[in-house]
Scaffold this active site. Structure first.
Site, PDB file in Angstrom:
ATOM      1  CD  GLU A  17      -2.479   1.497   2.628  1.00  0.00           C
ATOM      2  OE1 GLU A  17      -3.505   0.834   2.827  1.00  0.00           O
ATOM      3  OE2 GLU A  17      -2.011   2.305   3.465  1.00  0.00           O
ATOM      4  CB  ALA A  51     -12.035   9.904   4.821  1.00  0.00           C
ATOM      5  N   GLY A 109     -14.588   5.049   5.297  1.00  0.00           N
ATOM      6  CA  GLY A 109     -13.706   6.150   5.674  1.00  0.00           C
ATOM      7  C   GLY A 109     -14.075   6.698   7.040  1.00  0.00           C
ATOM      8  CB  ALA A 128     -17.532  -0.407   3.199  1.00  0.00           C
ATOM      9  CE1 TYR A 148     -10.783  -1.528  10.034  1.00  0.00           C
ATOM     10  CE2 TYR A 148     -12.664  -2.561   8.952  1.00  0.00           C
ATOM     11  CZ  TYR A 148     -11.772  -1.510   9.064  1.00  0.00           C
ATOM     12  OH  TYR A 148     -11.859  -0.456   8.191  1.00  0.00           O
ATOM     13  CG  HIS A 152     -14.461  -0.566  12.485  1.00  0.00           C
ATOM     14  ND1 HIS A 152     -15.225   0.417  13.071  1.00  0.00           N
ATOM     15  CD2 HIS A 152     -13.690   0.056  11.561  1.00  0.00           C
ATOM     16  CE1 HIS A 152     -14.925   1.588  12.506  1.00  0.00           C
ATOM     17  NE2 HIS A 152     -14.000   1.391  11.592  1.00  0.00           N
ATOM     18  CD  GLN A 215       5.094   2.868  12.804  1.00  0.00           C
ATOM     19  OE1 GLN A 215       6.178   2.660  13.333  1.00  0.00           O
ATOM     20  NE2 GLN A 215       4.640   2.125  11.816  1.00  0.00           N
ATOM     21  CE  LYS A 275       8.972   5.366   7.256  1.00  0.00           C
ATOM     22  NZ  LYS A 275       9.371   6.738   7.245  1.00  0.00           N
TER      23      LYS A 275
HETATM   24  P1  FAD Z   1     -17.576  -0.179   7.152  1.00  0.00           P
HETATM   25  O1  FAD Z   1     -17.344  -1.518   6.569  1.00  0.00           O
HETATM   26  O2  FAD Z   1     -18.729   0.600   6.680  1.00  0.00           O
HETATM   27  O3  FAD Z   1     -17.637  -0.362   8.733  1.00  0.00           O
HETATM   28  C1  FAD Z   1     -17.669   0.749   9.618  1.00  0.00           C
HETATM   29  C2  FAD Z   1     -18.399   0.373  10.894  1.00  0.00           C
HETATM   30  O4  FAD Z   1     -19.774   0.121  10.594  1.00  0.00           O
HETATM   31  C3  FAD Z   1     -17.892  -0.895  11.572  1.00  0.00           C
HETATM   32  O5  FAD Z   1     -18.011  -0.721  12.955  1.00  0.00           O
HETATM   33  C4  FAD Z   1     -18.803  -2.000  11.076  1.00  0.00           C
HETATM   34  O6  FAD Z   1     -18.944  -3.022  12.057  1.00  0.00           O
HETATM   35  C5  FAD Z   1     -20.108  -1.240  10.849  1.00  0.00           C
HETATM   36  N1  FAD Z   1     -20.826  -1.720   9.667  1.00  0.00           N
HETATM   37  C6  FAD Z   1     -20.303  -2.280   8.545  1.00  0.00           C
HETATM   38  N2  FAD Z   1     -21.278  -2.557   7.664  1.00  0.00           N
HETATM   39  C7  FAD Z   1     -22.426  -2.145   8.219  1.00  0.00           C
HETATM   40  C8  FAD Z   1     -23.770  -2.146   7.787  1.00  0.00           C
HETATM   41  N3  FAD Z   1     -24.100  -2.658   6.602  1.00  0.00           N
HETATM   42  N4  FAD Z   1     -24.716  -1.634   8.621  1.00  0.00           N
HETATM   43  C9  FAD Z   1     -24.383  -1.127   9.827  1.00  0.00           C
HETATM   44  N5  FAD Z   1     -23.119  -1.097  10.301  1.00  0.00           N
HETATM   45  C10 FAD Z   1     -22.157  -1.604   9.498  1.00  0.00           C
HETATM   46  N6  FAD Z   1      -9.438   5.230   5.246  1.00  0.00           N
HETATM   47  C11 FAD Z   1      -9.315   6.264   4.367  1.00  0.00           C
HETATM   48  O7  FAD Z   1      -9.775   7.373   4.659  1.00  0.00           O
HETATM   49  N7  FAD Z   1      -8.699   6.103   3.160  1.00  0.00           N
HETATM   50  C12 FAD Z   1      -8.181   4.924   2.763  1.00  0.00           C
HETATM   51  O8  FAD Z   1      -7.634   4.808   1.669  1.00  0.00           O
HETATM   52  C13 FAD Z   1      -8.275   3.812   3.658  1.00  0.00           C
HETATM   53  N8  FAD Z   1      -7.787   2.605   3.328  1.00  0.00           N
HETATM   54  C14 FAD Z   1      -7.940   1.537   4.181  1.00  0.00           C
HETATM   55  C15 FAD Z   1      -7.468   0.280   3.790  1.00  0.00           C
HETATM   56  C16 FAD Z   1      -7.599  -0.803   4.641  1.00  0.00           C
HETATM   57  C17 FAD Z   1      -7.087  -2.153   4.192  1.00  0.00           C
HETATM   58  C18 FAD Z   1      -8.208  -0.649   5.918  1.00  0.00           C
HETATM   59  C19 FAD Z   1      -8.336  -1.814   6.849  1.00  0.00           C
HETATM   60  C20 FAD Z   1      -8.696   0.587   6.304  1.00  0.00           C
HETATM   61  C21 FAD Z   1      -8.572   1.702   5.447  1.00  0.00           C
HETATM   62  N9  FAD Z   1      -9.051   2.960   5.787  1.00  0.00           N
HETATM   63  C22 FAD Z   1      -8.931   4.014   4.918  1.00  0.00           C
HETATM   64  C23 FAD Z   1      -9.666   3.183   7.111  1.00  0.00           C
HETATM   65  C24 FAD Z   1     -11.200   2.980   7.063  1.00  0.00           C
HETATM   66  O9  FAD Z   1     -11.795   3.954   6.245  1.00  0.00           O
HETATM   67  C25 FAD Z   1     -11.721   3.101   8.500  1.00  0.00           C
HETATM   68  O10 FAD Z   1     -11.303   1.989   9.237  1.00  0.00           O
HETATM   69  C26 FAD Z   1     -13.226   3.308   8.653  1.00  0.00           C
HETATM   70  O11 FAD Z   1     -13.484   3.559  10.039  1.00  0.00           O
HETATM   71  C27 FAD Z   1     -14.106   2.137   8.290  1.00  0.00           C
HETATM   72  O12 FAD Z   1     -14.158   1.908   6.963  1.00  0.00           O
HETATM   73  P2  FAD Z   1     -14.846   0.527   6.417  1.00  0.00           P
HETATM   74  O13 FAD Z   1     -14.866   0.594   4.971  1.00  0.00           O
HETATM   75  O14 FAD Z   1     -14.227  -0.625   7.063  1.00  0.00           O
HETATM   76  O15 FAD Z   1     -16.319   0.763   6.997  1.00  0.00           O
END
Ligand code: FAD
Length: 286
Positions: A17, A51, A109, A128, A148, A152, A215, A275
Protein backbone atom coordinates in the site's frame (compact mmCIF):
# COMPACT_ATOMS: atom_id res chain seq x y z
CA UNK A 1 -5.51 -7.41 -14.31
CA UNK A 2 -8.45 -7.92 -11.97
CA UNK A 3 -7.46 -8.58 -8.36
CA UNK A 4 -9.86 -11.52 -8.06
CA UNK A 5 -7.96 -13.24 -10.91
CA UNK A 6 -4.62 -12.67 -9.17
CA UNK A 7 -5.88 -14.52 -6.11
CA UNK A 8 -7.10 -17.36 -8.33
CA UNK A 9 -3.71 -17.59 -10.04
CA UNK A 10 -1.34 -17.62 -7.05
CA UNK A 11 -0.94 -17.90 -3.31
CA UNK A 12 0.21 -15.94 -1.44
CA UNK A 13 -0.54 -12.73 -3.31
CA UNK A 14 2.11 -10.19 -2.22
CA UNK A 15 1.16 -6.55 -2.32
CA UNK A 16 1.94 -3.06 -1.04
CA UNK A 17 0.00 0.00 0.00
CA UNK A 18 1.19 3.52 -0.76
CA UNK A 19 -0.43 6.88 -0.07
CA UNK A 20 -0.50 9.98 -2.29
CA UNK A 21 1.42 12.99 -0.97
CA UNK A 22 -0.59 15.70 0.79
CA UNK A 23 1.27 18.48 -1.02
CA UNK A 24 2.14 18.84 -4.69
CA UNK A 25 5.70 19.52 -3.59
CA UNK A 26 6.06 15.91 -2.43
CA UNK A 27 5.01 14.48 -5.77
CA UNK A 28 8.53 13.79 -6.96
CA UNK A 29 9.26 11.69 -3.89
CA UNK A 30 6.17 9.50 -4.33
CA UNK A 31 6.97 8.94 -8.00
CA UNK A 32 10.48 7.83 -6.96
CA UNK A 33 9.07 5.60 -4.22
CA UNK A 34 6.63 3.96 -6.66
CA UNK A 35 9.46 3.31 -9.09
CA UNK A 36 11.48 1.51 -6.40
CA UNK A 37 8.47 -0.40 -5.11
CA UNK A 38 7.37 -1.39 -8.63
CA UNK A 39 10.87 -2.77 -9.30
CA UNK A 40 10.13 -5.43 -6.67
CA UNK A 41 7.34 -6.73 -8.94
CA UNK A 42 4.61 -7.09 -6.32
CA UNK A 43 1.32 -8.63 -7.44
CA UNK A 44 -0.47 -5.35 -6.87
CA UNK A 45 -0.04 -1.92 -5.32
CA UNK A 46 -2.96 -0.16 -3.65
CA UNK A 47 -3.23 3.62 -3.42
CA UNK A 48 -5.10 5.22 -0.52
CA UNK A 49 -7.76 7.94 -0.72
CA UNK A 50 -8.21 10.63 1.94
CA UNK A 51 -11.69 10.44 3.44
CA UNK A 52 -13.88 13.38 2.56
CA UNK A 53 -11.79 14.10 -0.50
CA UNK A 54 -9.22 16.00 1.57
CA UNK A 55 -5.46 15.62 1.36
CA UNK A 56 -4.04 13.97 -1.73
CA UNK A 57 -7.19 12.09 -2.83
CA UNK A 58 -7.14 13.84 -6.18
CA UNK A 59 -3.98 11.89 -6.98
CA UNK A 60 -5.31 8.39 -6.19
CA UNK A 61 -6.66 7.66 -9.68
CA UNK A 62 -3.64 9.24 -11.34
CA UNK A 63 -1.13 7.18 -9.33
CA UNK A 64 -3.15 3.96 -9.78
CA UNK A 65 -3.16 4.58 -13.55
CA UNK A 66 0.60 5.21 -13.53
CA UNK A 67 1.27 1.93 -11.67
CA UNK A 68 -0.75 -0.01 -14.26
CA UNK A 69 0.42 1.75 -17.39
CA UNK A 70 4.04 2.65 -16.68
CA UNK A 71 4.99 -0.43 -14.68
CA UNK A 72 2.46 -3.04 -15.83
CA UNK A 73 1.53 -3.85 -12.23
CA UNK A 74 -2.09 -4.26 -11.11
CA UNK A 75 -3.29 -1.40 -8.94
CA UNK A 76 -6.19 -0.76 -6.59
CA UNK A 77 -7.65 2.70 -6.08
CA UNK A 78 -9.12 3.14 -2.58
CA UNK A 79 -12.39 5.09 -2.44
CA UNK A 80 -14.25 6.36 0.64
CA UNK A 81 -17.87 7.53 0.78
CA UNK A 82 -18.05 9.44 4.06
CA UNK A 83 -18.66 13.16 3.58
CA UNK A 84 -19.00 12.73 -0.20
CA UNK A 85 -21.98 13.70 -2.32
CA UNK A 86 -23.37 11.10 -4.71
CA UNK A 87 -22.16 13.22 -7.65
CA UNK A 88 -18.61 13.08 -6.28
CA UNK A 89 -18.68 9.27 -6.12
CA UNK A 90 -20.14 9.15 -9.65
CA UNK A 91 -17.35 11.43 -10.88
CA UNK A 92 -14.57 9.38 -9.26
CA UNK A 93 -15.97 6.14 -10.75
CA UNK A 94 -16.07 7.76 -14.17
CA UNK A 95 -12.51 9.02 -13.75
CA UNK A 96 -11.29 5.54 -12.79
CA UNK A 97 -13.00 4.11 -15.86
CA UNK A 98 -11.45 6.76 -18.09
CA UNK A 99 -8.02 6.06 -16.65
CA UNK A 100 -8.37 2.28 -17.09
CA UNK A 101 -8.27 1.53 -13.33
CA UNK A 102 -10.45 -1.55 -12.77
CA UNK A 103 -9.87 -2.40 -9.10
CA UNK A 104 -11.34 -0.48 -6.17
CA UNK A 105 -11.10 -0.89 -2.40
CA UNK A 106 -14.51 0.38 -1.23
CA UNK A 107 -14.43 2.01 2.19
CA UNK A 108 -16.64 4.07 4.42
CA UNK A 109 -13.71 6.15 5.67
CA UNK A 110 -13.51 8.32 8.77
CA UNK A 111 -14.16 12.00 9.21
CA UNK A 112 -11.01 14.09 8.97
CA UNK A 113 -9.91 15.42 12.39
CA UNK A 114 -11.80 18.54 13.40
CA UNK A 115 -14.80 17.91 11.11
CA UNK A 116 -18.04 17.77 13.14
CA UNK A 117 -20.59 15.02 12.43
CA UNK A 118 -23.30 17.67 11.96
CA UNK A 119 -21.43 19.32 9.10
CA UNK A 120 -21.01 16.11 7.12
CA UNK A 121 -22.35 16.01 3.56
CA UNK A 122 -25.29 13.60 3.32
CA UNK A 123 -24.21 10.64 1.23
CA UNK A 124 -26.57 7.86 0.10
CA UNK A 125 -23.78 5.38 0.86
CA UNK A 126 -23.51 5.08 4.62
CA UNK A 127 -21.32 2.01 4.93
CA UNK A 128 -18.76 0.35 2.72
CA UNK A 129 -21.41 -2.22 1.76
CA UNK A 130 -23.61 0.55 0.27
CA UNK A 131 -20.64 1.77 -1.77
CA UNK A 132 -19.93 -1.80 -2.89
CA UNK A 133 -23.50 -2.07 -4.22
CA UNK A 134 -23.05 1.20 -6.12
CA UNK A 135 -19.78 -0.05 -7.64
CA UNK A 136 -21.29 -3.44 -8.53
CA UNK A 137 -24.03 -1.62 -10.46
CA UNK A 138 -21.34 -0.33 -12.86
CA UNK A 139 -20.60 -3.91 -13.85
CA UNK A 140 -17.00 -3.26 -14.86
CA UNK A 141 -15.01 -3.03 -11.61
CA UNK A 142 -13.51 -5.63 -9.30
CA UNK A 143 -14.13 -4.32 -5.80
CA UNK A 144 -12.95 -5.34 -2.36
CA UNK A 145 -13.32 -4.12 1.20
CA UNK A 146 -11.49 -3.76 4.49
CA UNK A 147 -11.65 -6.19 7.41
CA UNK A 148 -10.58 -5.97 11.04
CA UNK A 149 -9.08 -9.08 12.68
CA UNK A 150 -9.75 -7.69 16.16
CA UNK A 151 -13.02 -5.96 15.23
CA UNK A 152 -13.52 -2.40 13.96
CA UNK A 153 -13.14 0.39 16.55
CA UNK A 154 -16.88 1.25 16.36
CA UNK A 155 -18.24 -2.29 16.26
CA UNK A 156 -20.11 -3.91 19.15
CA UNK A 157 -18.12 -7.14 18.92
CA UNK A 158 -16.20 -9.30 16.46
CA UNK A 159 -19.19 -11.52 15.61
CA UNK A 160 -21.27 -8.53 14.53
CA UNK A 161 -18.32 -7.19 12.54
CA UNK A 162 -17.99 -10.55 10.77
CA UNK A 163 -21.72 -10.56 9.94
CA UNK A 164 -21.20 -7.17 8.27
CA UNK A 165 -18.22 -8.67 6.44
CA UNK A 166 -20.39 -11.44 5.04
CA UNK A 167 -22.79 -8.69 3.96
CA UNK A 168 -19.92 -6.92 2.17
CA UNK A 169 -19.37 -10.14 0.22
CA UNK A 170 -23.10 -10.31 -0.59
CA UNK A 171 -22.89 -6.71 -1.83
CA UNK A 172 -20.16 -7.56 -4.32
CA UNK A 173 -16.81 -7.57 -2.49
CA UNK A 174 -14.47 -9.99 -4.25
CA UNK A 175 -11.51 -9.74 -1.86
CA UNK A 176 -10.67 -8.30 1.55
CA UNK A 177 -7.58 -6.61 2.96
CA UNK A 178 -7.10 -6.57 6.70
CA UNK A 179 -6.20 -3.76 9.00
CA UNK A 180 -2.71 -4.03 10.46
CA UNK A 181 -2.26 -6.35 13.44
CA UNK A 182 0.67 -7.69 15.43
CA UNK A 183 -0.80 -10.86 16.90
CA UNK A 184 -0.86 -13.62 14.29
CA UNK A 185 -2.96 -15.96 16.42
CA UNK A 186 -5.73 -13.38 16.62
CA UNK A 187 -5.65 -13.04 12.83
CA UNK A 188 -5.86 -16.81 12.34
CA UNK A 189 -8.76 -17.02 14.79
CA UNK A 190 -10.54 -14.22 12.93
CA UNK A 191 -9.94 -16.01 9.63
CA UNK A 192 -11.46 -19.17 11.02
CA UNK A 193 -14.53 -17.33 12.31
CA UNK A 194 -14.99 -15.45 9.04
CA UNK A 195 -14.83 -18.71 7.04
CA UNK A 196 -17.33 -20.34 9.39
CA UNK A 197 -19.66 -17.36 8.87
CA UNK A 198 -19.57 -17.92 5.10
CA UNK A 199 -16.97 -15.34 4.08
CA UNK A 200 -15.36 -17.18 1.17
CA UNK A 201 -13.50 -14.43 -0.71
CA UNK A 202 -9.68 -14.15 -0.41
CA UNK A 203 -8.38 -12.24 2.61
CA UNK A 204 -4.94 -10.59 2.64
CA UNK A 205 -3.22 -10.01 5.96
CA UNK A 206 -2.18 -6.38 6.49
CA UNK A 207 1.29 -5.97 7.93
CA UNK A 208 2.84 -2.69 9.02
CA UNK A 209 6.51 -2.55 10.02
CA UNK A 210 7.16 -0.69 13.25
CA UNK A 211 9.44 2.32 12.81
CA UNK A 212 9.05 4.19 16.07
CA UNK A 213 7.31 4.20 19.44
CA UNK A 214 5.15 7.21 18.56
CA UNK A 215 3.97 5.51 15.34
CA UNK A 216 2.94 2.39 17.22
CA UNK A 217 1.18 4.32 19.98
CA UNK A 218 -0.79 6.28 17.37
CA UNK A 219 -1.74 3.09 15.55
CA UNK A 220 -2.98 1.13 18.55
CA UNK A 221 -5.24 3.98 19.64
CA UNK A 222 -6.43 4.73 16.12
CA UNK A 223 -7.06 1.12 15.12
CA UNK A 224 -7.76 -0.66 18.43
CA UNK A 225 -5.20 -3.43 17.87
CA UNK A 226 -3.39 -5.34 20.60
CA UNK A 227 0.35 -5.38 21.12
CA UNK A 228 2.01 -8.69 22.07
CA UNK A 229 4.49 -8.47 24.96
CA UNK A 230 7.30 -9.29 22.51
CA UNK A 231 6.64 -6.00 20.66
CA UNK A 232 6.30 -3.94 23.84
CA UNK A 233 9.63 -5.36 25.01
CA UNK A 234 11.64 -4.56 21.88
CA UNK A 235 10.10 -1.08 21.59
CA UNK A 236 11.15 -0.50 25.22
CA UNK A 237 14.60 -2.03 24.70
CA UNK A 238 15.49 0.12 21.68
CA UNK A 239 13.68 3.29 22.71
CA UNK A 240 16.84 5.41 22.74
CA UNK A 241 18.19 3.86 19.56
CA UNK A 242 15.97 4.60 16.53
CA UNK A 243 18.11 2.61 14.10
CA UNK A 244 17.98 -0.59 16.16
CA UNK A 245 14.27 -0.08 16.77
CA UNK A 246 13.65 0.12 13.03
CA UNK A 247 15.71 -3.05 12.52
CA UNK A 248 13.78 -4.92 15.20
CA UNK A 249 10.48 -3.64 13.74
CA UNK A 250 11.42 -4.90 10.29
CA UNK A 251 12.51 -8.27 11.65
CA UNK A 252 9.20 -8.60 13.48
CA UNK A 253 7.24 -7.77 10.29
CA UNK A 254 9.27 -10.32 8.31
CA UNK A 255 8.70 -13.03 10.93
CA UNK A 256 4.99 -12.18 10.98
CA UNK A 257 4.69 -12.47 7.19
CA UNK A 258 6.68 -15.73 7.05
CA UNK A 259 4.55 -17.32 9.74
CA UNK A 260 1.31 -16.34 8.01
CA UNK A 261 2.54 -17.58 4.64
CA UNK A 262 3.39 -20.92 6.25
CA UNK A 263 -0.13 -20.99 7.64
CA UNK A 264 -1.43 -20.68 4.06
CA UNK A 265 -2.92 -17.15 4.04
CA UNK A 266 -4.27 -15.88 0.71
CA UNK A 267 -2.00 -12.87 0.70
CA UNK A 268 0.18 -10.44 2.62
CA UNK A 269 -0.32 -6.73 2.13
CA UNK A 270 2.52 -4.54 3.37
CA UNK A 271 1.76 -1.03 4.56
CA UNK A 272 4.93 0.55 3.17
CA UNK A 273 4.39 4.07 4.61
CA UNK A 274 5.98 5.12 1.28
CA UNK A 275 9.35 3.74 2.45
CA UNK A 276 10.76 1.63 -0.41
CA UNK A 277 13.83 0.44 1.54
CA UNK A 278 11.64 -1.21 4.19
CA UNK A 279 9.35 -2.62 1.52
CA UNK A 280 12.35 -4.15 -0.26
CA UNK A 281 13.78 -5.70 2.89
CA UNK A 282 10.48 -7.36 3.78
CA UNK A 283 9.77 -8.44 0.23
CA UNK A 284 13.17 -10.02 -0.32
CA UNK A 285 12.91 -11.87 2.98
CA UNK A 286 9.55 -13.45 2.23
P1 FAD B 1 -17.58 -0.18 7.15
O1 FAD B 1 -17.34 -1.52 6.57
O2 FAD B 1 -18.73 0.60 6.68
O3 FAD B 1 -17.64 -0.36 8.73
C1 FAD B 1 -17.67 0.75 9.62
C2 FAD B 1 -18.40 0.37 10.89
O4 FAD B 1 -19.77 0.12 10.59
C3 FAD B 1 -17.89 -0.90 11.57
O5 FAD B 1 -18.01 -0.72 12.95
C4 FAD B 1 -18.80 -2.00 11.08
O6 FAD B 1 -18.94 -3.02 12.06
C5 FAD B 1 -20.11 -1.24 10.85
N1 FAD B 1 -20.83 -1.72 9.67
C6 FAD B 1 -20.30 -2.28 8.54
N2 FAD B 1 -21.28 -2.56 7.66
C7 FAD B 1 -22.43 -2.15 8.22
C8 FAD B 1 -23.77 -2.15 7.79
N3 FAD B 1 -24.10 -2.66 6.60
N4 FAD B 1 -24.72 -1.63 8.62
C9 FAD B 1 -24.38 -1.13 9.83
N5 FAD B 1 -23.12 -1.10 10.30
C10 FAD B 1 -22.16 -1.60 9.50
N6 FAD B 1 -9.44 5.23 5.25
C11 FAD B 1 -9.31 6.26 4.37
O7 FAD B 1 -9.77 7.37 4.66
N7 FAD B 1 -8.70 6.10 3.16
C12 FAD B 1 -8.18 4.92 2.76
O8 FAD B 1 -7.63 4.81 1.67
C13 FAD B 1 -8.28 3.81 3.66
N8 FAD B 1 -7.79 2.60 3.33
C14 FAD B 1 -7.94 1.54 4.18
C15 FAD B 1 -7.47 0.28 3.79
C16 FAD B 1 -7.60 -0.80 4.64
C17 FAD B 1 -7.09 -2.15 4.19
C18 FAD B 1 -8.21 -0.65 5.92
C19 FAD B 1 -8.34 -1.81 6.85
C20 FAD B 1 -8.70 0.59 6.30
C21 FAD B 1 -8.57 1.70 5.45
N9 FAD B 1 -9.05 2.96 5.79
C22 FAD B 1 -8.93 4.01 4.92
C23 FAD B 1 -9.67 3.18 7.11
C24 FAD B 1 -11.20 2.98 7.06
O9 FAD B 1 -11.79 3.95 6.25
C25 FAD B 1 -11.72 3.10 8.50
O10 FAD B 1 -11.30 1.99 9.24
C26 FAD B 1 -13.23 3.31 8.65
O11 FAD B 1 -13.48 3.56 10.04
C27 FAD B 1 -14.11 2.14 8.29
O12 FAD B 1 -14.16 1.91 6.96
P2 FAD B 1 -14.85 0.53 6.42
O13 FAD B 1 -14.87 0.59 4.97
O14 FAD B 1 -14.23 -0.63 7.06
O15 FAD B 1 -16.32 0.76 7.00
Amino acid sequence: MLIKDLYKAKKPVRSFEIFPPKKDADEESIVGAIEEIAALQPDFISVTYSAGGSGGSGKTAELAQMIEQKYGIASIAHLTCINAEKSKIDAVLQELKNKGVHNILALRGDLPPGVAKESVVKCPYENASDLLQRIAAEGSFCAGGACYPEGHMDSENLSQDIDFLKFKQDCGAEFLISQLFFDNERFLMFLNKARQAGVEIPISAGIMPIFSRSQIERMIFMCGVSLPAEVVKFVHKYEGNPEDLRKAGLEFAIAQARYLINEGVDGVHIYTMNKPAAARKIFESI
